[in-house]
Design a protein around this motif. Structure first.
Motif, PDB file in Angstrom:
ATOM      1  N   VAL A 126       0.833  -1.211   0.000  1.00 33.66           N
ATOM      2  CA  VAL A 126       0.000   0.000   0.000  1.00 33.66           C
ATOM      3  C   VAL A 126       0.867   1.261   0.000  1.00 33.66           C
ATOM      4  O   VAL A 126       0.638   2.165  -0.805  1.00 33.66           O
ATOM      5  N   PRO A 127       1.885   1.372   0.853  1.00 37.57           N
ATOM      6  CA  PRO A 127       2.741   2.571   0.797  1.00 37.57           C
ATOM      7  C   PRO A 127       3.480   2.718  -0.538  1.00 37.57           C
ATOM      8  O   PRO A 127       3.686   3.839  -1.002  1.00 37.57           O
ATOM      9  N   ILE A 128       3.857   1.604  -1.145  1.00 37.11           N
ATOM     10  CA  ILE A 128       4.522   1.671  -2.455  1.00 37.11           C
ATOM     11  C   ILE A 128       3.571   2.264  -3.485  1.00 37.11           C
ATOM     12  O   ILE A 128       3.948   3.141  -4.270  1.00 37.11           O
ATOM     13  N   LEU A 129       2.326   1.790  -3.493  1.00 40.32           N
ATOM     14  CA  LEU A 129       1.331   2.327  -4.433  1.00 40.32           C
ATOM     15  C   LEU A 129       1.064   3.800  -4.148  1.00 40.32           C
ATOM     16  O   LEU A 129       1.033   4.616  -5.068  1.00 40.32           O
ATOM     17  N   GLN A 130       0.889   4.155  -2.887  1.00 41.83           N
ATOM     18  CA  GLN A 130       0.589   5.549  -2.544  1.00 41.83           C
ATOM     19  C   GLN A 130       1.735   6.475  -2.951  1.00 41.83           C
ATOM     20  O   GLN A 130       1.506   7.553  -3.505  1.00 41.83           O
ATOM     21  N   GLN A 131       2.959   6.054  -2.729  1.00 37.40           N
ATOM     22  CA  GLN A 131       4.107   6.874  -3.130  1.00 37.40           C
ATOM     23  C   GLN A 131       4.165   7.006  -4.648  1.00 37.40           C
ATOM     24  O   GLN A 131       4.417   8.091  -5.174  1.00 37.40           O
ATOM     25  N   PHE A 132       3.929   5.908  -5.369  1.00 37.32           N
ATOM     26  CA  PHE A 132       3.931   5.950  -6.827  1.00 37.32           C
ATOM     27  C   PHE A 132       2.890   6.961  -7.316  1.00 37.32           C
ATOM     28  O   PHE A 132       3.178   7.804  -8.172  1.00 37.32           O
ATOM     29  N   CYS A 133       1.675   6.872  -6.783  1.00 36.30           N
ATOM     30  CA  CYS A 133       0.609   7.768  -7.217  1.00 36.30           C
ATOM     31  C   CYS A 133       0.939   9.233  -6.917  1.00 36.30           C
ATOM     32  O   CYS A 133       0.716  10.115  -7.747  1.00 36.30           O
ATOM     33  N   THR A 134       1.488   9.492  -5.745  1.00 36.59           N
ATOM     34  CA  THR A 134       1.846  10.848  -5.366  1.00 36.59           C
ATOM     35  C   THR A 134       2.947  11.406  -6.275  1.00 36.59           C
ATOM     36  O   THR A 134       2.864  12.534  -6.750  1.00 36.59           O
ATOM     37  N   GLU A 135       3.952  10.592  -6.536  1.00 36.65           N
ATOM     38  CA  GLU A 135       5.095  11.044  -7.350  1.00 36.65           C
ATOM     39  C   GLU A 135       4.776  11.195  -8.829  1.00 36.65           C
ATOM     40  O   GLU A 135       5.305  12.082  -9.492  1.00 36.65           O
ATOM     41  N   HIS A 136       3.941  10.309  -9.363  1.00 34.76           N
ATOM     42  CA  HIS A 136       3.785  10.250 -10.813  1.00 34.76           C
ATOM     43  C   HIS A 136       2.425  10.687 -11.356  1.00 34.76           C
ATOM     44  O   HIS A 136       2.292  10.876 -12.561  1.00 34.76           O
ATOM     45  N   LEU A 137       1.432  10.841 -10.498  1.00 31.88           N
ATOM     46  CA  LEU A 137       0.097  11.152 -11.003  1.00 31.88           C
ATOM     47  C   LEU A 137      -0.441  12.500 -10.532  1.00 31.88           C
ATOM     48  O   LEU A 137      -1.436  12.974 -11.064  1.00 31.88           O
ATOM     49  N   THR A 138       0.194  13.105  -9.548  1.00 31.49           N
ATOM     50  CA  THR A 138      -0.287  14.408  -9.059  1.00 31.49           C
ATOM     51  C   THR A 138       0.538  15.539  -9.631  1.00 31.49           C
ATOM     52  O   THR A 138       1.669  15.342 -10.079  1.00 31.49           O
ATOM     53  N   THR A 139      -0.043  16.729  -9.601  1.00 30.90           N
ATOM     54  CA  THR A 139       0.702  17.906 -10.010  1.00 30.90           C
ATOM     55  C   THR A 139       1.384  18.486  -8.793  1.00 30.90           C
ATOM     56  O   THR A 139       0.954  18.283  -7.664  1.00 30.90           O
ATOM     57  N   ALA A 140       2.430  19.225  -9.030  1.00 31.13           N
ATOM     58  CA  ALA A 140       3.214  19.803  -7.922  1.00 31.13           C
ATOM     59  C   ALA A 140       2.474  20.874  -7.189  1.00 31.13           C
ATOM     60  O   ALA A 140       1.566  21.462  -7.609  1.00 31.13           O
TER      61      ALA A 140
END
Length: 140
Positions: A126-140
């Protein structure tokens, strides 16, 4: 991030996931951004997956269905929903994790979903997925 880019990054960074799926949801329709399914995702399964974040009782009652497999929801902590398949042998169960991100370039929520097999467990995946989503799918 474009679909091809998400696929490439997901293959590299989510290598312990059995499968992955990323899609936008505008409240009525889904736009698949990337996935690892040979035959593609079943589009009729995406609206209930997206809506599972909204209502804990419904998510736990109905679980998540992905590629025809039902996963029981054990945890509902928006923007995260996760659980496992039920089987006679817990060591053979498959985990699922869903993460919703709202601060996206399109302004539409994006959902990241992974499945994972033992010995991978939710506490790690779950933390791996959440970090991936935060890093690669959100805007700064």
């Amino acid at each position: 991030m474009a679909g091809k880019d998400i696929n490439e990054v997901a293959k590299r960074e989510l290598k312990d996931a059995a499968s992955y799926l990323f899609f936008e949801w505008d409240g009525s329709s889904a736009n698949v951004l990337a996935h690892s399914f040979e035959d593609g995702p079943k589009l009729n399964e995406l609206p209930p997956i997206a809506k599972s974040v909204e209502n804990r009782d419904e998510a736990i009652k109905h679980g998540l269905t992905l590629q025809g497999t039902r996963y029981e929801v054990h945890r509902h902590h928006p923007p995260l929903v996760y659980g496992r398949t039920m089987s006679d042998n817990p060591e053979e169960s498959v985990g699922i994790a869903l993460c919703m991100v709202e601060n996206t370039a399109s302004g539409k929520p994006i959902f990241g979903l992974i499945t994972y097999q033992m010995p991978n467990i939710s506490a790690r995946m779950v933390p791996i997925l959440q970090q991936f989503c935060t890093e690669h799918l959100t805007t700064a």
